[in-house]
Design an enzyme around this catalytic site. Structure first.
Site, PDB file in Angstrom:
ATOM      1  CE1 TYR A  95       4.404  -7.965   1.099  1.00 54.16           C
ATOM      2  CE2 TYR A  95       4.030  -6.214  -1.424  1.00 54.16           C
ATOM      3  CZ  TYR A  95       4.209  -6.354   0.031  1.00 54.16           C
ATOM      4  OH  TYR A  95       4.291  -5.669   1.403  1.00 54.16           O
ATOM      5  CD  GLU A 137       3.694  -2.824   1.564  1.00 51.11           C
ATOM      6  OE1 GLU A 137       4.123  -2.696   0.312  1.00 51.11           O
ATOM      7  OE2 GLU A 137       3.894  -3.470   1.984  1.00 51.11           O
TER       8      GLU A 137
END
Length: 405
Positions: A95, A137
């Site tokens: 990310y 997630e």
């Protein structure tokens, strides 16, 4: 939480994203793969070439900006994308890389219009959105590993059978190589298949719907061979699976994922509508309903070019013969002479609302559809025109999410 000033700045960029969103995401992916070529082992190269991934990301960024003061509104989209990320193996450390290159792409495309204040606001917003994805997630990774028969990452499966279903679709029956238990799944879910193809620099990952009911000693995927044409290159993975992979070979699979699933608690009639290879999740749903819900009325409608490319036709017709609650109908837009002679289909052309209304006995039903994007747009319009409630319309994109409006 974001402060009001940051929210106001993000919202002020919505018109700019509407115009330049795809240009920004196109530049983002160029930067990402130049700076981090190892990520080419995760992303679908075909979707990049076709522009689908760029458009999907642009739509997601736009939706985040529009809803920046109420991010819970995009939680369903977050969960849908998170399923794909978990299936592919996207990790928290990815990310910051994405954020860095996305902000740089915004700056490059917008130039002086991307002030330091705007870039700082987007950096803060991206941090909040990334944390939401990472949190969702993390739960999905844990659930996939801890469930009975579950696993982390990719697991080796050998091909027990390879069955040709039509001129273009082949089924692969997959059994865990370790001989251990097999995780359950919801009808409609998919698995990721990771492949190293000889001569290819990068690993290729593709997601395929599971095409049989859960509870079997195998997983089954049914793959269309994307042979390509003047407008589209051939699918490297599907062609390799069809032409090179054989029984006994090993495929590496991630645990089942996906939020396009059959609501088995709903007892109302269900309508399953598919086009082309979009029938694969529908077969899983149909088989499940036939096995577990003998009192639930099922209308199964499939559209194909003709009988040569119509997969699993005999299987569905046999189910309909044995289960009086199941009705099945075929629509061919290019029937062969043999199709016409043998009267093997119910309508020539395309599914339209008038015909749909003649075959579906009630609007008090749940509707599921899947297929090529133009097909899905037509089905969505028809159901909306018919007055079907949005909550009863369910669909799945193969690949990056798009828009049916």
């Amino acid at each position: 939480m974001l402060n009001k000033n940051t929210i106001d700045i993000i919202k002020s960029t919505v018109p700019v994203l509407e115009v330049h969103g795809t240009a920004i995401t196109k530049r983002f992916y160029e930067r990402l793969f130049t700076n981090h070529p190892e990520l080419l082992n995760i992303f679908n190269h075909a979707n990049q070439k076709q522009g689908r991934q760029q458009t999907a990301l642009a739509n997601a960024v736009y939706a985040a900006a529009v809803n920046i003061d109420k991010l819970e509104a995009i939680l369903p989209v977050v969960k849908q994308i998170a399923h794909k990320h978990r299936s592919l193996g996207v990790l928290p450390e990815h990310y910051p890389i994405v954020g860095e290159n996305l902000l740089a792409a915004i700056k490059e495309v917008l130039g002086d219009a991307a002030t330091e204040e705007i870039l700082q606001a987007w950096a803060e917003a991206y941090g909040v959105i990334a944390d939401a994805f990472i949190g969702v997630e993390a739960e999905m990774y844990e659930q996939a590993e801890r469930q009975a028969g579950g696993w982390a990452g990719y697991r080796a499966f050998h091909i027990a059978k390879k069955i040709k279903e039509s001129d273009v679709i082949t089924s692969f029956y997959l059994v865990p190589q370790d001989g251990q238990a097999l995780a359950g799944f919801e009808p409609g879910q998919y698995v990721s298949v990771k492949m190293d193809i000889p001569g290819e620099r990068n690993t290729h990952i593709r997601q395929y719907s599971l095409s049989d009911a859960p509870g079997k000693p195998y997983y089954r995927i049914s793959v269309k061979e994307e042979s390509g044409d003047l407008n589209r290159t051939a699918g490297k993975v599907s062609v390799y699976l069809h032409e090179q992979v054989k029984p006994g070979d090993v495929l590496w699979l991630s645990a089942p994922a996906g939020d396009f699933t059959l609501n088995q608690k709903d007892t109302r009639p269900v309508v399953l509508i598919s086009g082309g290879v979009g029938l694969t999740p529908m077969i899983s749903m149909l088989n499940t309903l036939a096995e577990t819900a003998p009192d639930r009325q099922v209308t199964f409608i499939h559209a194909a070019q003709n009988g040569n490319v119509h997969a699993m036709k005999e299987h569905v017709e046999e189910l309909a013969r044995k289960n009086p609650q199941v009705s099945a109908y075929w629509v061919y837009n290019q029937p062969t002479e043999q199709d016409r002679t043998n009267q093997t289909f119910h309508k020539e052309g395309y599914i339209d609302l008038e015909w749909l209304q003649s075959k579906v006995p009630t609007t008090e039903a749940s509707f599921y559809f899947c297929g090529p994007v133009p097909f899905m747009k037509a089905m969505n319009r028809a159901l909306q025109t018919w007055g079907i409630a949005a909550a009863d319309i369910h669909y799945e994109f193969f690949g990056p999410a798009g828009s049916l409006e």
